[in-house]
Design an enzyme around this catalytic site. Structure first.
Site, short mmCIF file in Angstrom:
data_model
loop_
_atom_site.label_atom_id
_atom_site.label_comp_id
_atom_site.label_asym_id
_atom_site.label_seq_id
_atom_site.Cartn_x
_atom_site.Cartn_y
_atom_site.Cartn_z
N ASP A 115 -5.06 6.23 2.89
CA ASP A 115 -5.33 4.84 2.51
C ASP A 115 -6.73 4.42 2.97
OD1 ASP A 115 -3.56 2.26 1.64
OD2 ASP A 115 -5.15 1.71 3.06
N SER A 167 5.13 -9.26 -1.37
CA SER A 167 5.85 -8.90 -0.13
C SER A 167 5.29 -9.61 1.11
CB SER A 167 5.75 -7.39 0.08
OG SER A 167 4.40 -7.02 0.33
N ALA A 187 13.66 -8.61 -4.21
CA ALA A 187 14.18 -8.48 -5.57
C ALA A 187 13.92 -7.07 -6.13
CB ALA A 187 13.49 -9.50 -6.46
N ALA A 225 -6.60 -11.42 -0.07
CA ALA A 225 -7.14 -10.08 -0.36
C ALA A 225 -8.05 -10.12 -1.59
CB ALA A 225 -5.99 -9.08 -0.50
N HIS A 254 0.84 -1.19 0.00
CA HIS A 254 0.00 0.00 0.00
C HIS A 254 0.88 1.25 0.00
CE1 HIS A 254 -4.24 -1.50 1.09
NE2 HIS A 254 -3.51 -2.56 0.77
N ASN A 304 -0.10 -4.39 -7.50
CA ASN A 304 1.08 -3.63 -7.96
C ASN A 304 1.88 -4.44 -8.96
OD1 ASN A 304 0.99 -1.22 -6.16
ND2 ASN A 304 1.02 -2.83 -4.62
#
Ligand code: UDP
Length: 496
Positions: A128, A294, A354, A394, A25, A375
Site C-alpha cells: 500500500d 466505512s 451493509a 481524503a 484499502h 471503492n
C-alpha cells in the site's frame, strides 16, 4: 502463525501483498491479490488478525477453488503502543487519538514484514502507498515493488497539480473557485475543498511527500480503475510522475462471485433479509442507495438533515447508518424516522455494515448518494448507477470532479469543505433542501437525468469489457505479470 508453503517450480512467480490497516484499502488490495492468483501467481497476503478477519473467508474460498493463495497473520503489538486489543484498523469506530498509535504499531512490525518478504521468496511485493519504506526493501532484495494507490488517477493528478502550481494561493476567499492548471480538462475547485495537507505543511504533508518519493522509485503504480473510467488520467499520470501506472479494475467485479459478495468485508448475508425483501417489492431503478463508506462520523444534526432531505425527495431510499446505542444524541430521532418510513414504505434504514455489492446489484436500485470513496464509486459504476456526490475527506473532492465534470454521470450535492476523516464538525454541512434537490434531480425524469442514466449504463458495459480477455484491465494484469517474470529472468541470467 502459518508457515510458508512455497511452490516448488522455479518458474512459479511469488508475489507478497501488504495491505494497509483501513478497510477501504484492504478491500481492493486483497481483490488485486486474488486476481493475481486467478492468473496462477502464488500469492501471500500479510495482515494483522482484525484486518485478516475482514477478508479471510474469501481467501479460504479461493483456496478451495484451487488457487495458490494464503494469508500470513502477524500479531499487532497492542501492548507496545498502548492500544487495547483489536484496535488496529482505521474505520468509523476507531477511537480518536489512536491513529498515530496504529501507525506506530505498523512501523514496529517493519522487520517482521521484511523477513516475511524474504521467507516467502517474493519475486515482487505489492504494498500500500502508506508503506513507503517498502521501496527500499524491494531495492535491497532486487525485486520490483508495486505501489497500490487508492483513489482515481484524476484525483492523484489533481493533488500533484495543486502541489506543483499552488493555484489556491491566488484566490482571495475560501469559496472563490480557481482552475487547476496542467490537467487534460478545465476543472475548478475552491480553497476550502483542497486537503489541509496541501494548504499548509503538517505531519501528513511529510508523509505524502515520502509516499510520492517512494512511488517515483517504485516499479509501477496500481489503480482500481479501467480505461473507459479514468484512462485519460492514467496516461496523464504516467507523464507527470515519470512512472508506469496500470488500471486493473473494477477489482471487486473481477474477484468476487456469489458468496464472496454476500460475505464481503463485515457482511454476512445467509438468507433473504429484511432489506432484500423490501427491495424485491420495488420497481426497477426506483430506489436510491445512500451510504458514506466505512469511516463516516457525521454528527446527529447532519443525519437529521439527511433524513428530512430523503423523505421530502419523494423517492424511495435505502440508507446505511452506523449502529448506535440508545442514549446517543440523535438516536431517538432516527428510530422515529425509521418507524415512519417503514409505515409509509418509502424507505429502509440499514444499521451497521451493509452488503453493498449485493445492494448495488439489485435491479430496484437506480442511483446512489455517495461520499465519493473510490471503492464505492467503482462498484457503482460497475452497477451502472448515476450518483449524487457528497465528498468529505481524503481525495474525494478530486473523485467528484471525475464523476460530475468529466464523465457527467453525477449531480453534486454541494459539499463545500474538505475535512479530516476523524474531524467532523458538529455543524451541518449540507442542508435537507440540498439533499432533496440533488436526489430529486438524479432520480427524476428530466432529459439530463435520463442522459446521466444512459451514460452510467454505458460505462457499466465498459467495466465488464475491461476485465474480459483482451480488455484494458485484463491486459494490464497480464503485462504486469510478464514484466515481473522478465525482471526475475534477468536476475537469474545475471547470477549465472
Ligand atoms: N462497504 C460495505 N458496506 C458498508 C460500508 C462500506 O460493503 O456498509 C464497502 C464498500 O462496498 C467499499 C468500501 O467498504 O468497498 C468502502 O470504501 P470507499 O472507498 O467507498 O470508502 P471509505 O470507506 O474509504 O470512506
Amino acid at each position: 502463525m502459518e508457515s510458508p508453503q512455497l511452490a516448488e517450480a522455479d518458474h512459479q512467480l511469488r508475489v507478497v501483498f501488504l495491505p494497509f490497516s483501513s478497510t477501504s484499502h484492504i478491500i481492493p488490495v486483497v481483490d488485486i491479490a486474488r486476481i493475481f492468483a486467478i492468473f496462477g501467481v502464488d500469492v501471500t497476503i500479510i495482515a494483522t488478525p482484525a484486518n485478516a478477519a475482514i477478508f479471510q473467508k474469501s481467501i479460504d474460498r479461493d483456496s478451495a477453488r484451487g488457487r495458490p493463495i494464503r494469508t500470513h497473520i502477524v500479531k499487532f503489538p497492542f501492548a507496545e503502543v498502548g492500544l487495547p486489543e483489536g484496535i488496529e484498523n482505521f474505520n468509523a469506530d476507531t477511537p480518536p487519538h489512536t491513529p498515530s498509535k496504529i501507525f506506530q504499531g505498523l512501523s514496529l512490525l517493519r522487520d517482521q514484514f521484511e523477513q516475511l518478504f524474504e521467507d516467502y521468496q517474493a519475486d515482487c511485493i505489492v504494498t500500500d502507498m502508506f508503506f513507503p519504506w517498502s521501496v527500499e526493501t524491494a531495492a535491497k532484495m532486487n525485486i520490483p515493488r508495486l505501489i497500490f494507490l487508492n483513489g482515481s488517477c484524476l484525483a492523484h493528478a489533481l493533488e500533484h497539480a495543486i502541489d506543483k502550481y499552488q493555484p489556491h494561493r491566488r484566490v482571495e476567499s475560501g469559496t472563490d473557485s480557481f482552475v487547476i492548471p496542467g490537467l487534460p480538462h478545465e476543472l475548478r475547485m475552491t480553497l476550502l475543498q483542497v486537503p489541509d495537507w496541501l494548504r499548509t505543511t503538517n505531519t501528513f504533508t511529510h508523509m505524502m511527500n515520502a509516499i510520492k518519493d517512494a512511488e517515483r522509485k517504485s516499479f509501477g503504480s496500481l489503480f482500481n480503475s479501467f480505461s473507459a473510467l479514468d484512462g485519460d488520467y492514467t496516461e496523464h499520470y504516467k507523464k507527470i510522475m515519470g512512472t508506469k501506472s496500470w488500471g486493473v479494475g473494477p477489482v471487486s467485479l473481477w474477484a468476487n462471485q456469489g458468496e464472496d459478495k454476500a460475505e464481503r468485508g463485515r457482511a454476512n448475508v445467509k438468507e433473504e433479509e429484511g432489506w432484500l425483501k423490501w427491495l424485491n417489492t420495488k420497481v426497477e431503478d426506483s430506489v436510491i442507495y445512500v451510504s458514506f463508506g466505512s469511516m463516516n462520523k457525521f454528527p446527529p444534526s447532519q443525519l437529521i438533515e439527511i433524513a428530512h432531505g430523503l423523505e421530502s425527495s419523494g423517492h424511495d431510499f435505502i440508507w446505511v447508518i452506523p449502529k448506535k446505542e440508545k442514549g446517543h444524541e440523535g438516536v431517538e430521532f432516527l428510530e422515529e424516522f425509521e418507524k415512519r418510513v417503514k409505515e409509509t414504505n418509502k424507505g429502509y434504514v440499514f444499521k451497521g455494515w451493509a452488503p453493498q455489492l449485493l445492494i448495488l446489484d439489485h435491479p430496484a436500485i437506480g442511483g446512489i448518494v455517495t461520499h465519493c470513496g473510490w471503492n464505492t464509486i467503482v462498484e457503482s459504476v460497475n452497477a451502472g448507477l448515476p450518483m449524487v456526490t457528497w465528498p468529505l475527506f481524503a481525495e474525494q473532492f478530486g473523485n467528484e470532479k471525475l464523476l460530475v465534470d468529466v464523465l457527467k454521470i453525477a449531480v453534486p450535492v454541494g459539499s463545500k469543505e474538505w475535512r479530516n476523516w476523524n474531524d467532523f464538525a458538529e455543524e451541518t454541512a449540507v442542508t435537507r433542501e440540498e439533499v432533496r434537490k440533488a436526489v430529486a434531480s438524479l432520480m427524476g425524469e428530466a432529459e439530463e437525468a435520463r442522459e446521466r442514466r444512459r451514460k452510467a449504463k454505458e460505462l457499466s458495459q465498459e467495466a465488464k469489457k475491461a476485465i474480459e480477455v483482451g480488455g484494458s484491465s485484463y491486459n494490464s494484469v497480464k503485462e504486469i505479470i510478464e514484466e515481473i517474470r522478465a525482471f526475475k529472468s534477468r536476475k537469474v541470467i545475471t547470477k549465472a
